[in-house]
Design a protein around this motif. Structure first.
Motif, PDB file in Angstrom:
ATOM      1  N   PRO A   1       4.973 -12.739  13.297  1.00  0.00           N
ATOM      2  CA  PRO A   1       4.353 -12.312  12.043  1.00  0.00           C
ATOM      3  C   PRO A   1       3.710 -13.455  11.263  1.00  0.00           C
ATOM      4  CG  PRO A   1       6.503 -11.309  12.312  1.00  0.00           C
ATOM      5  CD  PRO A   1       6.384 -12.332  13.389  1.00  0.00           C
TER       6      PRO A   1
ATOM      7  N   GLU B   1      -7.458  -8.588  14.529  1.00  0.00           N
ATOM      8  CA  GLU B   1      -6.460  -7.730  15.173  1.00  0.00           C
ATOM      9  C   GLU B   1      -5.023  -8.162  14.881  1.00  0.00           C
ATOM     10  OE1 GLU B   1      -6.787 -11.286  17.711  1.00  0.00           O
ATOM     11  OE2 GLU B   1      -8.178 -10.067  16.544  1.00  0.00           O
ATOM     12  N   VAL B   2      -4.833  -9.354  14.287  1.00  0.00           N
ATOM     13  CA  VAL B   2      -3.492  -9.886  14.021  1.00  0.00           C
ATOM     14  C   VAL B   2      -3.063  -9.505  12.608  1.00  0.00           C
ATOM     15  CG1 VAL B   2      -2.066 -11.959  13.857  1.00  0.00           C
ATOM     16  CG2 VAL B   2      -3.847 -11.812  15.607  1.00  0.00           C
ATOM     17  N   PRO B   3      -1.993  -8.722  12.448  1.00  0.00           N
ATOM     18  CA  PRO B   3      -1.557  -8.305  11.109  1.00  0.00           C
ATOM     19  C   PRO B   3      -1.203  -9.497  10.218  1.00  0.00           C
ATOM     20  CG  PRO B   3      -0.499  -6.979  12.801  1.00  0.00           C
ATOM     21  CD  PRO B   3      -1.182  -8.111  13.508  1.00  0.00           C
ATOM     22  N   VAL B   4      -1.493  -9.369   8.929  1.00  0.00           N
ATOM     23  CA  VAL B   4      -1.207 -10.397   7.934  1.00  0.00           C
ATOM     24  C   VAL B   4      -0.495  -9.744   6.758  1.00  0.00           C
ATOM     25  CG1 VAL B   4      -2.218 -11.984   6.255  1.00  0.00           C
ATOM     26  CG2 VAL B   4      -3.146 -11.878   8.576  1.00  0.00           C
ATOM     27  N   THR B   5       0.610 -10.372   6.355  1.00  0.00           N
ATOM     28  CA  THR B   5       1.339  -9.924   5.173  1.00  0.00           C
ATOM     29  C   THR B   5       1.072 -10.898   4.029  1.00  0.00           C
ATOM     30  OG1 THR B   5       3.104  -8.924   6.486  1.00  0.00           O
ATOM     31  CG2 THR B   5       3.625  -9.475   4.200  1.00  0.00           C
TER      32      THR B   5
ATOM     33  N   ALA C   1      -4.303  -8.494   0.256  1.00  0.00           N
ATOM     34  CA  ALA C   1      -4.039  -7.946   1.586  1.00  0.00           C
ATOM     35  C   ALA C   1      -5.167  -7.026   2.044  1.00  0.00           C
ATOM     36  CB  ALA C   1      -2.714  -7.188   1.592  1.00  0.00           C
TER      37      ALA C   1
ATOM     38  N   HIS D   1      -8.044  -7.932   4.570  1.00  0.00           N
ATOM     39  CA  HIS D   1      -7.828  -8.000   6.016  1.00  0.00           C
ATOM     40  C   HIS D   1      -7.632  -6.584   6.555  1.00  0.00           C
ATOM     41  CE1 HIS D   1      -6.077  -9.033   9.893  1.00  0.00           C
ATOM     42  NE2 HIS D   1      -6.349 -10.313   9.677  1.00  0.00           N
TER      43      HIS D   1
ATOM     44  N   GLU E   1      -5.859  -5.524   8.878  1.00  0.00           N
ATOM     45  CA  GLU E   1      -4.453  -5.279   9.208  1.00  0.00           C
ATOM     46  C   GLU E   1      -3.536  -5.900   8.159  1.00  0.00           C
ATOM     47  OE1 GLU E   1      -3.306  -3.410  11.603  1.00  0.00           O
ATOM     48  OE2 GLU E   1      -5.287  -2.973  12.466  1.00  0.00           O
ATOM     49  N   GLY E   2      -4.016  -5.980   6.911  1.00  0.00           N
ATOM     50  CA  GLY E   2      -3.237  -6.608   5.848  1.00  0.00           C
ATOM     51  C   GLY E   2      -2.306  -5.637   5.150  1.00  0.00           C
ATOM     52  N   ARG E   3      -1.182  -6.185   4.674  1.00  0.00           N
ATOM     53  CA  ARG E   3      -0.264  -5.400   3.857  1.00  0.00           C
ATOM     54  C   ARG E   3       0.405  -6.334   2.863  1.00  0.00           C
ATOM     55  NH1 ARG E   3       5.183  -5.446   4.397  1.00  0.00           N
ATOM     56  NH2 ARG E   3       6.080  -6.754   6.048  1.00  0.00           N
TER      57      ARG E   3
END
Length: 308
Positions: free
Chosen positions: A127, A150-154, A167, A170, A172-174
């Motif tokens: 992560p 494609e790589v999730p980012v928090t 977030a 991005h 895939e951001g959260r």
């Protein structure tokens, strides 16, 4: 001077092509590590609420530039600071000015590029967390969205609404509920704040984590235990060998034998990176004029058609 390119913030940002920027910043980091760049330590005039820094630099193949940048705390937003100023690009052959560019996006994006190179070279899989919600954090998330969508980012920060907005940059951001919980689960932590005291603690970092700290202009962003336990990397030798504002607060007075490896040496294959899967790696950025040269080269080339 009539043919000098002058770009405001929006135009400068629009010309910072992410792929070209990553390539140019890598070239600049290698040039610094191999002592091919010319850039004296940053000097600064100190004001009650901030500083005005001067950063000239030359990098073969990228150009000659100088940045004047003010770094001031934001009294309305504790833990945040602004970076405002100009970068002037010169012709390295005859010294004539070529462009005057807004320093804020150049500073934020070249810093994000340096931090991203550190993670690509040193971090293991897992992560990704960005700590912070200010201009630097937004640039970091935006750059990751451009090169690794494609790589999730928090995103973790003290302001939940700002974390959600950051977030959202991005695909895939959260947003995380709190900083500590997010960091404890992370393989890569980008620390992008204007803090004057540590916002990430050694006890929160998992075995094998990589921490990239790019804030801390006014004080330490990470704690002494993280520095003590980490394999340390930086953009230039002065990050540890010179005092702030050119050096890093966190790298002052390192114990004998606690060496700092230059990131450019790792990128060039001249020095090893991660020693083992469980090693803690720490990249401490102070910024460097060679990176401003790289970013200014990209902006100028994108607008004039000369960038590679």
């Amino acid at each position: 001077m009539s043919d000098v390119l002058v770009l405001d913030r929006a135009a400068t940002l629009a010309a910072l092509d992410p792929g070209r920027l990553m390539d140019a910043v890598a070239d600049a980091l290698v040039a610094v590590a191999r002592d091919r760049a010319s850039a004296p330590p940053r000097t600064a005039a100190l004001a009650p609420a901030g500083l005005l820094g001067a950063m000239p630099g030359y990098v073969p193949g990228l150009g000659l530039a100088a940045k004047l940048v003010s770094v001031f705390r934001d009294p309305d937003r504790p833990g945040r600071s602004s970076h405002r100023g100009v970068v002037v690009l010169f012709d390295p052959e005859d010294g004539s000015p070529l462009a005057v560019l807004d320093a804020e996006p150049i500073t934020a994006w070249r810093t994000a590029a340096s931090a991203t190179h550190s993670a690509l070279a040193l971090a293991g899989p897992g992560p990704v967390v960005v700590v912070g919600t200010g201009a630097q954090a937004r640039a970091q998330v935006s750059l990751l969205a451009a090169i690794r969508p494609e790589v999730p980012v928090t995103v973790a920060g003290r302001d939940p609404e700002a974390a959600r907005a950051t977030a959202a940059l991005h695909p895939e951001g959260r947003a995380a509920g709190d900083i500590e919980s997010a960091v404890r689960e992370a393989a890569t932590v980008y620390c992008c704040t204007g803090a004057t005291s540590p916002v990430v603690r050694r006890a929160w970092l998992a075995p094998g984590a990589h921490l990239s700290s790019v804030g801390g202009s006014h004080g330490p962003e990470i704690d002494t235990e993280t520095v003590r336990d980490g394999d340390l990397f930086a953009e230039w030798p002065g990050a540890a060998a010179t005092p702030p504002p050119s050096g890093a607060h966190e790298l002052q007075g390192l114990p004998a034998g606690h060496r700092v490896t230059l990131l450019g040496s790792v990128l060039a294959g001249d020095a090893p990176g991660r020693r083992s899967p469980d090693s803690l790696t720490v990249f401490k950025s102070t910024g460097h004029a060679a990176l401003d040269v790289a970013a200014a080269h990209v902006v100028h080339g994108t607008v004039t058609g000369g960038a590679r």
